[in-house]
Write a protein that holds these residues in place. Structure first.
Motif, mmCIF file in Angstrom:
data_model
loop_
_atom_site.group_PDB
_atom_site.id
_atom_site.type_symbol
_atom_site.label_atom_id
_atom_site.label_comp_id
_atom_site.label_asym_id
_atom_site.label_seq_id
_atom_site.Cartn_x
_atom_site.Cartn_y
_atom_site.Cartn_z
ATOM 1 N N UNK A 151 25.397 50.242 21.443
ATOM 2 C CA UNK A 151 24.177 49.590 20.948
ATOM 3 C C UNK A 151 24.212 49.458 19.428
ATOM 4 N N UNK A 152 23.267 48.689 18.912
ATOM 5 C CA UNK A 152 23.167 48.519 17.463
ATOM 6 C C UNK A 152 22.942 49.864 16.769
ATOM 7 N N UNK A 153 22.097 50.712 17.359
ATOM 8 C CA UNK A 153 21.816 52.025 16.755
ATOM 9 C C UNK A 153 23.054 52.901 16.737
ATOM 10 N N UNK A 154 23.788 52.945 17.852
ATOM 11 C CA UNK A 154 24.992 53.768 17.920
ATOM 12 C C UNK A 154 26.080 53.274 16.993
ATOM 13 N N UNK A 155 26.280 51.967 16.975
ATOM 14 C CA UNK A 155 27.299 51.397 16.107
ATOM 15 C C UNK A 155 26.967 51.627 14.625
ATOM 16 N N UNK A 156 25.688 51.547 14.296
ATOM 17 C CA UNK A 156 25.264 51.803 12.924
ATOM 18 C C UNK A 156 25.536 53.257 12.536
ATOM 19 N N UNK A 157 25.224 54.174 13.464
ATOM 20 C CA UNK A 157 25.451 55.598 13.186
ATOM 21 C C UNK A 157 26.930 55.877 12.949
ATOM 22 N N UNK A 158 27.798 55.252 13.743
ATOM 23 C CA UNK A 158 29.238 55.431 13.567
ATOM 24 C C UNK A 158 29.690 54.866 12.219
ATOM 25 N N UNK A 159 29.218 53.680 11.884
ATOM 26 C CA UNK A 159 29.611 53.041 10.628
ATOM 27 C C UNK A 159 29.109 53.767 9.401
ATOM 28 N N UNK A 160 27.988 54.462 9.538
ATOM 29 C CA UNK A 160 27.407 55.178 8.404
ATOM 30 C C UNK A 160 28.096 56.507 8.117
ATOM 31 N N UNK A 161 28.884 57.000 9.073
ATOM 32 C CA UNK A 161 29.511 58.314 8.901
ATOM 33 C C UNK A 161 30.626 58.249 7.854
ATOM 34 N N UNK A 162 30.548 59.117 6.868
ATOM 35 C CA UNK A 162 31.558 59.185 5.817
ATOM 36 C C UNK A 162 31.935 60.643 5.540
#
Length: 285
Positions: free
Chosen positions: A260-271
């Motif tokens: 989902x958009x929320x899950x994909x965003x969470x993955x992309x935000x991880x640094x």
């Protein structure tokens, strides 16, 4: 002496037996509610790279807040993760061996596989780079230089996704690794990097674990960027027919959230250390 009378009629009072029964029912209701809450979790079989990088610590709380479902991770090599799921000891599967995942679906152990995210593999080695792989034009050339120089190479040797990818790279390079210079350790990525650091060996790592790894000693990233080092991760929905006892409804919510958009965003935000380690690509299919 003034006598005080109870204001509640005797007929309204519960007998001891009735009171005990009411308390028992209330207690059972509380226990049932508590047990139901405790059941709101799934067991996820996944890789050491996703766990050791800190990704799950970063994204699972967001999923739990959205869904009320906790995710308990068993982090092992991809081959072991497949075996855990095959036995029915996990509700969901997130690994990085696309060919193995597709075979897992074809064999009836999962009903669906989807791309979730990607990163890449990198070749690490001692700073002095005795095999000279820093100037290699391809991963195949780098591996040939290591083999020709008989430089120590630390392999996970654990049937993980990284180990499977490494063996495919040796094969495509036309090299059959072996002998004293090639050390198969049978260990996870972090432990393999520790061993490579201690013995001054070359090693192939996923980028996420390397970035998060602190005990580098004399190791440096020496080769990267070849397209053959692409590292795709996939989520699988396990088969209700094979294992009807699993928490498929809850696991499906996790799978769908990752895409989902929320899950994909969470993955992309991880640094980690200012670097993005995983790149969401659920929409790229």
């Amino acid at each position: 002496m003034t006598r005080y009378q109870a204001s509640t009629p005797a007929s309204a009072l519960l007998s001891g037996a009735q009171l005990s029964g009411a308390l028992l029912i209330a207690g059972l209701a509380v226990c049932a509610t508590s047990a139901q809450a405790e059941d709101r979790f799934i067991t996820l079989a996944s890789t050491t790279s996703t766990q050791n990088s800190g990704l799950f610590d970063a994204i699972i709380p967001s999923f739990t807040e959205d869904s009320g479902i906790d995710v308990r991770v068993v982090a092992v090599g991809t081959g072991q993760a497949f075996e855990i799921a095959r036995r029915g000891d996990a509700d969901s599967l997130l690994v990085h061996d696309t060919a193995g995942e597709e075979a897992f679906v074809a064999d009836g152990y999962a009903t669906e596989r989807a791309d979730v995210m990607y990163n890449d593999f990198v070749l690490i080695g001692p700073a002095e780079d005795p095999a000279g792989i820093r100037d290699a034009d391809s991963a195949a050339e780098a591996l040939n230089l290591i083999a020709d120089n008989a430089s120590p190479f630390a392999s996970r040797g654990d049937d993980s996704g990284t180990n499977r990818a490494e063996l495919r790279l040796w094969e495509s390079a036309g090299v059959e690794p072996g002998g004293d210079w090639y050390r198969e350790l049978g260990s996870g990525m972090g432990a393999t990097l520790n061993t490579a650091a201690g013995m001054g060996a070359y090693v192939m790592s996923d980028r996420a674990t390397w970035v998060a790894f602190d005990n580098r000693q004399d190791l440096e990233l020496l080769f990267e960027g070849d397209e053959v080092l692409f590292n795709q991760y996939g989520s699988l929905k396990l088969s209700p027919e094979r294992h009807p006892e699993l928490k498929h409804d809850l696991a499906d919510q996790w799978h769908d959230w990752l895409l989902s958009e929320a899950g994909q965003q969470a993955i992309g935000d991880f640094e980690v250390k200012g670097q993005q380690l995983f790149f969401p690509n659920a929409d790229s299919e």
